[in-house]
Design a protein around this motif. Structure first.
Motif, PDB file in Angstrom:
ATOM      1  N   UNK A 247      54.549  62.429  20.229  1.00 17.73           N
ATOM      2  CA  UNK A 247      55.864  61.872  19.859  1.00 17.73           C
ATOM      3  C   UNK A 247      55.820  60.357  19.660  1.00 17.73           C
ATOM      4  N   UNK A 248      54.628  59.768  19.755  1.00 16.53           N
ATOM      5  CA  UNK A 248      54.496  58.316  19.634  1.00 16.53           C
ATOM      6  C   UNK A 248      54.996  57.811  18.290  1.00 16.53           C
ATOM      7  N   UNK A 249      54.801  58.614  17.239  1.00 21.13           N
ATOM      8  CA  UNK A 249      55.174  58.181  15.892  1.00 21.13           C
ATOM      9  C   UNK A 249      56.681  58.005  15.721  1.00 21.13           C
ATOM     10  N   UNK A 250      57.466  58.557  16.631  1.00 21.05           N
ATOM     11  CA  UNK A 250      58.926  58.459  16.537  1.00 21.05           C
ATOM     12  C   UNK A 250      59.449  57.096  16.982  1.00 21.05           C
ATOM     13  N   UNK A 251      58.637  56.358  17.724  1.00 23.28           N
ATOM     14  CA  UNK A 251      59.036  55.019  18.204  1.00 23.28           C
ATOM     15  C   UNK A 251      60.399  55.044  18.884  1.00 23.28           C
ATOM     16  N   UNK A 252      60.583  55.975  19.803  1.00 25.38           N
ATOM     17  CA  UNK A 252      61.872  56.121  20.480  1.00 25.38           C
ATOM     18  C   UNK A 252      62.235  54.863  21.254  1.00 25.38           C
ATOM     19  N   UNK A 253      63.490  54.485  21.171  1.00 25.36           N
ATOM     20  CA  UNK A 253      63.938  53.241  21.802  1.00 25.36           C
ATOM     21  C   UNK A 253      63.850  53.308  23.314  1.00 25.36           C
ATOM     22  N   UNK A 254      64.210  54.454  23.895  1.00 23.45           N
ATOM     23  CA  UNK A 254      64.231  54.540  25.363  1.00 23.45           C
ATOM     24  C   UNK A 254      62.865  54.899  25.948  1.00 23.45           C
ATOM     25  N   UNK A 255      61.834  54.975  25.091  1.00 22.12           N
ATOM     26  CA  UNK A 255      60.467  55.081  25.595  1.00 22.12           C
ATOM     27  C   UNK A 255      59.902  53.692  25.900  1.00 22.12           C
ATOM     28  N   UNK A 256      60.531  52.675  25.351  1.00 22.51           N
ATOM     29  CA  UNK A 256      60.034  51.315  25.529  1.00 22.51           C
ATOM     30  C   UNK A 256      60.288  50.836  26.956  1.00 22.51           C
ATOM     31  N   UNK A 257      59.316  50.156  27.561  1.00 20.05           N
ATOM     32  CA  UNK A 257      59.520  49.624  28.907  1.00 20.05           C
ATOM     33  C   UNK A 257      60.573  48.526  28.891  1.00 20.05           C
ATOM     34  N   UNK A 258      61.315  48.427  29.989  1.00 16.75           N
ATOM     35  CA  UNK A 258      62.433  47.481  30.075  1.00 16.75           C
ATOM     36  C   UNK A 258      62.281  46.566  31.282  1.00 16.75           C
ATOM     37  N   UNK A 259      62.588  45.294  31.084  1.00 15.47           N
ATOM     38  CA  UNK A 259      62.726  44.344  32.185  1.00 15.47           C
ATOM     39  C   UNK A 259      64.162  43.852  32.161  1.00 15.47           C
TER      40      UNK A 259
END
Length: 422
Positions: A247-259
């Motif tokens: 699913x990496x190709x979808x670039x999902x926003x909530x997969x991104x790490x957050x600070x």
């Protein structure tokens, strides 16, 4: 004929290598007690299988939380408008800043290098989001597309009271602010995932290998969909490595790490734990398995107006030992699971950014793809051993310079000289 990569002439990134922002610690990744635990020591980037030279961290937040003020301070001469108006930043502003690392200048001095080139992080100031952004409110769709392009998200949360700065929702409420942005990202991902699931149902795999990949993607999408419907980010779903890749190709926003960046008043910078808003953000960051940094955007902005020799005294007067910029960069670096190695010679000493777990050939490939393709071996010495020895030649004489092969996993702070053949 074998060639040596050390003081090469690969063009450097545009950076702001100001010594004044360098920490006094020997390593820029030393632990900080006020940083919340992050998602793990090793993380792959969301949308790229290859490590880019410029890491992108998107700064987001509701209007008037101090987001653009922080961005201006981070890049020192940034041109984002920090005005008391919800949509003063429509196009993303970009600034590339140096990663603080005093080791770089120690190596440069030892090798009498002509220049020292730090690693860098690209900060992107993304215009303020509002409730309904996933449906286009407040130019939200445009803003959300900019978030998709970054590697990590720095969400600025207002934790200060100021009657002169209007809050978009009428009152300071960190939990509500965080929920608004997180829900907009969740809604966007949910819409994308549901469309993808429907497309996979209608399609048919070309061969057995494609079917295995599609089955892994379907499995991952179903797990993520349930997490999103429960109001949780995609990164909270328990996925196998194969499902993650699918699913990496979808670039999902909530997969991104957050600070989460708790923005406090100048008077509260020394003891942020006494601020009830910061406590609230700290609990939410822990619950969401995200990082936390406390910063005063106003203090950071004031620091840029002072000569470098006066900054330390100003910070001491506030009861803190260093600015929040170093903490912010270190937290971003740590969140993405990154490491640093060095090349050093007469022409230049340079810090290179790699993912934890990369082998010597992969690390060489960050400099140039030819170095990875023609990799022979890497002459390697630990930073402390190199400093003690004083040079590659002395390190070799002392027996601390090692010849490492293709399976060697590069360690934090390694000083390396690559031998390759093309």
């Amino acid at each position: 004929m074998a060639r040596i990569a050390r003081g090469h002439l690969i063009p450097a990134l545009s950076i702001l290598p100001t010594r004044s922002c360098l920490s006094a610690n020997p390593s820029p990744f030393a632990s900080r007690p006020h940083l919340a635990a992050v998602l793990g020591s090793r993380r792959r980037f969301s949308c790229s299988s290859r490590l880019s030279m410029s890491l992108k961290a998107g700064i987001v937040g509701l209007p008037n939380v101090g987001k653009s003020t922080l961005f201006n301070a981070v890049v020192e001469n940034g041109k984002a408008q920090a005005a008391n108006f919800p949509f003063c930043t429509i196009e993303p502003n970009v600034g590339i800043v140096a990663v603080p690392d005093p080791r770089l200048h120690v190596l440069s001095d030892l090798c009498k290098s002509q220049r020292a080139v730090p690693a860098s992080i690209e900060f992107v100031d993304i215009a303020g989001l509002v409730k309904g952004a996933s449906q286009g409110e407040g130019l939200g769709n445009k803003f959300l597309s900019h978030i998709r392009e970054v590697d990590s998200i720095l969400q600025v949360v207002r934790c200060f009271e100021d009657n002169d700065i209007v809050h978009v929702n009428g009152k300071v409420d960190p939990k509500s602010d965080i929920d608004v942005i997180n829900l907009e990202l969740i809604f966007t991902d949910l819409d994308q995932i549901q469309k993808r699931i429907e497309k996979l149902k209608k399609g048919k795999a070309r061969d057995s290998q494609s079917k295995v990949k599609e089955d892994a993607e379907k499995s991952a999408l179903e797990k993520i969909e349930q997490a999103l419907l429960d109001g949780k980010p995609a990164r909270s779903a328990s996925l196998t490595d194969f499902e993650n890749d699918a699913i990496k190709h979808l670039c999902l926003l909530t997969m991104k790490p957050v600070i989460y960046v708790a923005n406090v008043a100048e008077s509260e910078l020394a003891e942020p734990a006494n601020n009830p808003y910061v406590k609230e953000v700290m609990n939410l960051a822990s619950e969401l398995k995200s990082g936390l940094v406390t910063i005063s955007a106003q203090v950071e902005a004031e620091l840029t107006e002072l000569p470098s020799e006066e900054r330390t005294e100003y910070l001491k007067s506030l009861g803190v030992s260093e600015s929040g910029l170093g903490n912010l960069i270190r937290a971003t670096y740590g969140l993405l699971g990154l490491r640093t190695y060095f090349t050093s010679g007469e022409k230049e000493t340079k810090a290179w950014t790699i993912l934890a777990g990369m082998t010597a050939p992969q690390a060489a490939g960050v400099i140039h793809s030819d170095f990875e393709k023609g990799f022979i071996r890497a002459e390697t010495v630990a930073y402390d051993d190199f400093v003690t020895a004083g040079s590659f030649a002395a390190a070799r004489e002392k027996g601390v310079l090692r010849s490492e092969g293709k399976d060697y996993v590069v360690r934090e702070g390694d000083v390396m000289l690559f031998r390759f053949n093309v």
